[in-house]
Design a protein around this motif. Structure first.
Motif, mmCIF file in Angstrom:
data_model
loop_
_atom_site.group_PDB
_atom_site.id
_atom_site.type_symbol
_atom_site.label_atom_id
_atom_site.label_comp_id
_atom_site.label_asym_id
_atom_site.label_seq_id
_atom_site.Cartn_x
_atom_site.Cartn_y
_atom_site.Cartn_z
ATOM 1 N N ILE A 14 0.827 -1.192 0.000
ATOM 2 C CA ILE A 14 0.000 0.000 0.000
ATOM 3 C C ILE A 14 0.877 1.264 0.000
ATOM 4 C CG2 ILE A 14 -1.776 1.298 1.239
ATOM 5 C CD1 ILE A 14 -2.778 -1.360 0.132
ATOM 6 N N GLY A 15 0.532 2.203 -0.877
ATOM 7 C CA GLY A 15 1.251 3.480 -0.923
ATOM 8 C C GLY A 15 0.373 4.622 -0.469
ATOM 9 N N ARG A 16 0.690 5.801 -0.956
ATOM 10 C CA ARG A 16 -0.133 6.963 -0.641
ATOM 11 C C ARG A 16 -1.522 6.808 -1.267
ATOM 12 N NH1 ARG A 16 4.740 9.013 -2.182
ATOM 13 N NH2 ARG A 16 3.878 9.601 -4.219
ATOM 14 N N LYS A 17 -2.460 7.594 -0.806
ATOM 15 C CA LYS A 17 -3.864 7.422 -1.195
ATOM 16 C C LYS A 17 -4.063 7.508 -2.700
ATOM 17 C CE LYS A 17 -8.522 8.966 -0.030
ATOM 18 N NZ LYS A 17 -9.343 9.892 0.790
ATOM 19 N N GLU A 18 -3.383 8.401 -3.373
ATOM 20 C CA GLU A 18 -3.572 8.582 -4.816
ATOM 21 C C GLU A 18 -2.399 8.000 -5.613
ATOM 22 O OE1 GLU A 18 -6.402 9.587 -5.905
ATOM 23 O OE2 GLU A 18 -7.150 10.046 -3.898
ATOM 24 N N GLU A 19 -1.766 6.979 -5.098
ATOM 25 C CA GLU A 19 -0.603 6.377 -5.760
ATOM 26 C C GLU A 19 -1.027 5.081 -6.440
ATOM 27 O OE1 GLU A 19 4.107 5.955 -4.664
ATOM 28 O OE2 GLU A 19 2.644 5.681 -3.064
ATOM 29 N N ASP A 50 5.606 -6.874 3.656
ATOM 30 C CA ASP A 50 5.533 -5.873 2.588
ATOM 31 C C ASP A 50 4.156 -5.219 2.582
ATOM 32 O OD1 ASP A 50 8.153 -6.150 1.904
ATOM 33 O OD2 ASP A 50 7.803 -6.855 -0.131
ATOM 34 N N PHE A 51 3.835 -4.594 3.698
ATOM 35 C CA PHE A 51 2.599 -3.830 3.815
ATOM 36 C C PHE A 51 2.687 -2.536 3.010
ATOM 37 C CE2 PHE A 51 2.725 -6.531 7.532
ATOM 38 C CZ PHE A 51 1.419 -6.965 7.634
ATOM 39 N N CYS A 52 3.895 -2.002 2.885
ATOM 40 C CA CYS A 52 4.087 -0.695 2.247
ATOM 41 C C CYS A 52 4.633 -0.847 0.840
ATOM 42 C CB CYS A 52 5.035 0.159 3.081
ATOM 43 S SG CYS A 52 4.401 0.498 4.755
ATOM 44 N N TYR A 53 4.301 0.122 -0.014
ATOM 45 C CA TYR A 53 4.707 0.065 -1.421
ATOM 46 C C TYR A 53 6.227 0.104 -1.566
ATOM 47 C CZ TYR A 53 5.636 1.696 -6.170
ATOM 48 O OH TYR A 53 6.148 1.851 -7.439
ATOM 49 N N LYS A 54 6.844 1.157 -1.105
ATOM 50 C CA LYS A 54 8.308 1.260 -1.158
ATOM 51 C C LYS A 54 8.863 1.451 0.251
ATOM 52 C CE LYS A 54 9.076 2.864 -5.895
ATOM 53 N NZ LYS A 54 9.611 3.960 -6.742
ATOM 54 N N ASP A 55 8.719 2.668 0.761
ATOM 55 C CA ASP A 55 9.253 2.967 2.085
ATOM 56 C C ASP A 55 8.167 2.812 3.148
ATOM 57 O OD1 ASP A 55 11.742 3.676 0.985
ATOM 58 O OD2 ASP A 55 10.991 5.682 0.519
ATOM 59 N N PRO A 56 8.540 2.351 4.343
ATOM 60 C CA PRO A 56 7.554 2.204 5.429
ATOM 61 C C PRO A 56 6.922 3.545 5.787
ATOM 62 C CG PRO A 56 9.621 1.079 5.962
ATOM 63 C CD PRO A 56 9.893 1.918 4.756
ATOM 64 N N GLY A 80 8.203 -7.630 6.075
ATOM 65 C CA GLY A 80 8.922 -7.894 4.837
ATOM 66 C C GLY A 80 9.974 -6.822 4.613
ATOM 67 N N ASN A 81 10.642 -6.898 3.494
ATOM 68 C CA ASN A 81 11.758 -5.986 3.239
ATOM 69 C C ASN A 81 11.329 -4.547 2.979
ATOM 70 O OD1 ASN A 81 10.973 -7.742 0.851
ATOM 71 N ND2 ASN A 81 11.966 -6.058 -0.229
ATOM 72 N N HIS A 82 10.028 -4.295 2.789
ATOM 73 C CA HIS A 82 9.532 -2.928 2.650
ATOM 74 C C HIS A 82 8.891 -2.424 3.947
ATOM 75 C CE1 HIS A 82 10.204 -2.245 -1.667
ATOM 76 N NE2 HIS A 82 9.975 -3.546 -1.795
ATOM 77 N N ASP A 83 9.176 -3.108 5.038
ATOM 78 C CA ASP A 83 8.573 -2.751 6.318
ATOM 79 C C ASP A 83 9.617 -2.302 7.325
ATOM 80 O OD1 ASP A 83 5.817 -3.397 5.718
ATOM 81 O OD2 ASP A 83 6.436 -5.498 5.721
ATOM 82 N N ASP A 84 9.150 -1.540 8.297
ATOM 83 C CA ASP A 84 9.923 -1.182 9.483
ATOM 84 C C ASP A 84 9.227 -1.839 10.670
ATOM 85 O OD1 ASP A 84 10.029 0.787 11.977
ATOM 86 O OD2 ASP A 84 11.886 1.061 10.840
ATOM 87 N N THR A 85 9.935 -2.692 11.391
ATOM 88 C CA THR A 85 9.306 -3.498 12.438
ATOM 89 C C THR A 85 8.685 -2.634 13.525
ATOM 90 O OG1 THR A 85 10.856 -5.295 12.018
ATOM 91 C CG2 THR A 85 9.680 -5.353 14.099
#
Length: 252
Positions: A14-19, A50-56, A80-85
């Motif tokens: 998931i990214g920003r709302k309009e991404e 990997d909940f987030c698109y690129k950066d957490p 995942g690798n796109h997450d910050d624990t």
């Protein structure tokens, strides 16, 4: 008759709302998946990173948490690798559960199975987590062992991922898992494909992404298709059975 049903969802991105990366409406994909899986009457959702698109992003974790609360099904999360624990556990579980190694991992007992939830957000598993894994495997020798993790602990014949983004210390992880006297079922994501790989007694099942799927037969990155999928895992009558349920992906 199903004794217990787990649904695994992975690589939401998931990214920003309009991404809309690659023209994909990722938030719609997630919402459509949640609406579909409700009819499956799951006992537990496991979201494998990997909940987030690129950066957490804290706002992304909080939005996902809001949607999961609406569904009302118990859930577990791993990074995942796109997450910050730290951000992930705070946003999704309500408290910072990141340890000194910036990892969050744990075990549970479900339907007679010993289940490990591992943290590979850094692209590897720390020596501390490996030591914990060994203890967990040793104490589960009289049970069936299941593992949820983000990265597959094997190469999977997907050149773009095998060459650029594999689990860094997968051989060490496999050495621990093969200590178990019977078969070990591993459910993971990360590769954006639907694929199973068997390595000795370790059976690795890679679940498709809620983003898009990678074409696994060429070296360079290429999109195979935009269907999305999640895995239904049923514990029933001393057996485990599982399959991927596909849904149309949402395009912008």
């Amino acid at each position: 008759m199903v004794d217990f049903r787990i649904i695994q969802v992975t690589d939401i991105h998931i990214g920003r709302k309009e991404e809309y990366p690659f023209g994909v409406n990722l938030r719609a994909n997630f919402l459509n998946t949640l609406a579909d899986l409700e009819q499956m009457n799951p006992d537990l959702l496991v979201l494998t990173g990997d909940f987030c698109y690129k950066d957490p992003r804290q706002d992304v974790y909080e939005w996902i948490h809001q949607q999961l609360d609406v569904v009302g099904v118990p859930y577990e999360v791993i990074g995942g690798n796109h997450d910050d624990t730290s951000l992930m556990t705070t946003g999704l579980l309500g408290e910072n559960l990141s340890n000194e190694q910036s990892e969050y991992y744990f075990s549970d007992e479900i339907a007679g199975y010993h289940i490990l939830f591992l943290d590979t957000a850094s692209g590897a598993i720390s020596p501390e987590q490996l030591s914990w894994m060994k203890q967990e495997v040793r104490r589960s020798t009289d049970q069936q062992l299941l593992v949820f993790m983000h990265h597959p602990p094997v190469l999977a014949g997907v050149p773009h991922m095998d060459n650029g983004y594999p689990l860094q210390n997968r051989q060490e992880v496999l050495e621990v898992l093969t200590m178990h006297p019977s078969s070990v079922q591993v459910f993971c994501g990360h590769y954006h494909v639907d694929r199973s790989v068997v390595w000795q007694n370790v059976m690795v099942h890679i679940t498709p992404s809620l983003f898009m799927q990678i074409f696994p037969y060429v070296k360079d990155f290429a999109i195979d298709h935009y269907q999305i999928g999640y895995r239904v895992i049923d514990f029933a009558e001393d057996t485990i059975r599982h399959s991927v349920r596909y849904l149309p992906g949402s395009r912008y």
